[in-house]
Write a protein that holds these residues in place. Structure first.
Motif, PDB file in Angstrom:
ATOM      1  N   SER A  50      -0.220   6.025 -10.848  1.00 45.08           N
ATOM      2  CA  SER A  50      -1.025   4.813 -10.895  1.00 45.08           C
ATOM      3  C   SER A  50      -1.817   4.803 -12.191  1.00 45.08           C
ATOM      4  CB  SER A  50      -1.982   4.735  -9.700  1.00 45.08           C
ATOM      5  OG  SER A  50      -1.294   4.450  -8.507  1.00 45.08           O
ATOM      6  N   SER A  87      -1.723  -2.974  -7.767  1.00 44.89           N
ATOM      7  CA  SER A  87      -1.804  -2.212  -6.516  1.00 44.89           C
ATOM      8  C   SER A  87      -3.230  -2.067  -6.003  1.00 44.89           C
ATOM      9  CB  SER A  87      -1.189  -0.819  -6.697  1.00 44.89           C
ATOM     10  OG  SER A  87      -1.767  -0.132  -7.794  1.00 44.89           O
ATOM     11  N   THR A  99       1.044   0.671 -10.116  1.00 45.49           N
ATOM     12  CA  THR A  99       1.634   1.933  -9.663  1.00 45.49           C
ATOM     13  C   THR A  99       3.108   1.914  -9.997  1.00 45.49           C
ATOM     14  OG1 THR A  99      -0.012   2.115  -7.901  1.00 45.49           O
ATOM     15  CG2 THR A  99       1.989   3.444  -7.672  1.00 45.49           C
ATOM     16  N   SER A 148       8.815   1.958  -4.304  1.00 43.43           N
ATOM     17  CA  SER A 148       7.677   1.414  -5.037  1.00 43.43           C
ATOM     18  C   SER A 148       7.362  -0.022  -4.639  1.00 43.43           C
ATOM     19  CB  SER A 148       7.934   1.500  -6.544  1.00 43.43           C
ATOM     20  OG  SER A 148       9.143   0.828  -6.882  1.00 43.43           O
ATOM     21  N   THR A 151       3.662  -1.411  -3.439  1.00 48.79           N
ATOM     22  CA  THR A 151       2.467  -1.747  -4.223  1.00 48.79           C
ATOM     23  C   THR A 151       1.807  -3.072  -3.839  1.00 48.79           C
ATOM     24  OG1 THR A 151       3.906  -2.543  -6.008  1.00 48.79           O
ATOM     25  CG2 THR A 151       3.057  -0.296  -6.189  1.00 48.79           C
ATOM     26  N   SER A 155      -1.985  -3.440  -2.016  1.00 48.30           N
ATOM     27  CA  SER A 155      -3.086  -4.268  -2.484  1.00 48.30           C
ATOM     28  C   SER A 155      -3.626  -5.131  -1.349  1.00 48.30           C
ATOM     29  CB  SER A 155      -2.623  -5.159  -3.643  1.00 48.30           C
ATOM     30  OG  SER A 155      -3.667  -5.982  -4.109  1.00 48.30           O
TER      31      SER A 155
END
Length: 382
Positions: A50, A87, A99, A148, A151, A155
């Protein structure tokens, strides 16, 4: 215990305060401040980091959870744009974070992992994007992510946590192994803090952690019914690799889930075919305006920034804008990501996109500048 005020002298030149202490700071925009400073790098897993950024002028960030920013980078002398989902939580406005998973052979992800350190300045555009729970309020959510793709959903989860919004949220994340689960400890902390927030991890295989007590295999409809029996009543947000999202859509279709309650997002620019952009850019536009317009030039007006440029009928608007020094968000340059989507106030374009815009958006006058050539003078809401 009270401390003696004399111990702290605010006039002491050796004492510095963070820029966000004191007067209410201004809001950051990429027009007002093109560059951000990397202030922290955190290793999340063995191949995920990150990167945290702040405004050098102390401005604060305003965005909707799930939105993304575009990084304007120079790698080996070449200008490269990539968009990454934010993120961090919008409820913590003094920094933003992205990230990034290191992708084998990925030009940008490897450069970021190997070169981006605290103190470095990066040109950033945004934020943008419509994949956000803020625009689809509901009492019950189901977040589905893989890799991934976690992310934007992280958030959203962080935002609900920071704002003490104890919504009914089930977060199901799929990973290769338990050691590949991004944000595992933080998600468990959020779940421990909020009674209506539940997490479930699905790992393809055990990896090195043979004592893993969770689920192994892949997300299936029977498993989803076990984890979230009431998923049919929830607003669903999904993000991850294309095969994962197709599998999710298929199982939801099998269950008869209403598509109006389904939202998805995917950015996977590291694996795009490098030969396709040139083929798209060079493809001739099929127009019905006659041969005499092939060498014509049209005026393009950017209404909000009060800028005007000239663009030929054989040139994409994004290319013409860049040549004229107008900064527009962009990333894939193939009509796939939707980063350069704008509203046409007036005028017509020939657009050759690859799925980065929905038909209903086209019907509403939206267009992708990276793959659009003018058929008339244009006025753009930008």
């Amino acid at each position: 215990m009270m401390r003696d005020a004399a111990q702290f002298d605010p006039t002491d030149s050796r004492v510095t305060r963070p820029a966000f202490w004191g007067a209410l700071p201004e809001r950051w925009t990429s027009d007002a401040e093109e560059t951000l400073v990397c202030c922290h790098v955190r290793q999340e897993t063995h191949d995920v980091k990150s990167f945290f950024f702040r405004s050098p002028q102390g401005r604060t960030f305003s965005f909707e959870p799930g939105q993304f920013v575009t990084l304007e980078l120079e790698i080996d002398g070449e200008a490269v744009n990539r968009c990454y989902t934010i993120s961090s939580s919008p409820a913590r406005p003094h920094t933003i974070s992205i990230t990034v998973k290191r992708v084998p052979g990925g030009k940008v992800s490897n450069w970021l992992h190997d070169n981006l350190l605290p103190g470095a300045s990066i040109r950033v555009l945004g934020p943008g994007g419509e994949f956000t729970c803020a625009r689809h309020p509901a009492n019950k959510y189901l977040f589905l992510s893989a890799g991934s793709g976690i992310t934007p959903l992280m958030s959203m989860s962080r935002a609900h946590h920071d704002l003490a919004e104890d919504r009914d949220i089930v977060f199901v994340h799929s990973a290769r192994t338990p050691d590949d689960i991004i944000f595992a400890r933080e998600l468990e902390l959020i779940a421990a803090s909020h009674s209506n927030f539940r997490t479930s991890f699905v790992c393809e295989r055990l990896g090195a952690r043979t004592a893993w007590p969770g689920v192994t295999g892949f997300l299936t409809l029977p498993l989803l019914k076990l984890i979230a029996p009431d998923f049919m009543d929830r607003e669903i947000f999904t993000c991850g690799p294309a095969p994962y999202m197709k599998a999710v859509r298929d199982l939801l279709d099998e269950a008869g889930f209403p598509r109006k309650q389904y939202h998805e997002e995917s950015f996977s620019f590291e694996t795009l075919n490098a030969d396709e952009p040139e083929a798209l850019v060079e493809a001739p536009a099929e127009t019905a305006v006659g041969a005499e317009t092939e060498a014509a030039t049209f005026k393009v007006t950017f209404a909000k920034s009060n800028r005007e440029i000239q663009c030929g009928t054989d040139q994409h608007v994004l290319e013409a804008a860049r040549q004229a020094g107008v900064r527009l968000p962009s990333s894939c340059a193939q009509g796939m990501c939707g980063t350069c989507k704008v509203k046409l106030v007036s005028g017509q374009v020939q657009m050759n996109h690859k799925g980065g815009i929905r038909q209903r958006e086209i019907d509403q006058g939206m267009a992708l500048m990276c793959c659009s050539k003018p058929l008339s003078d244009l006025v753009i809401d930008k």
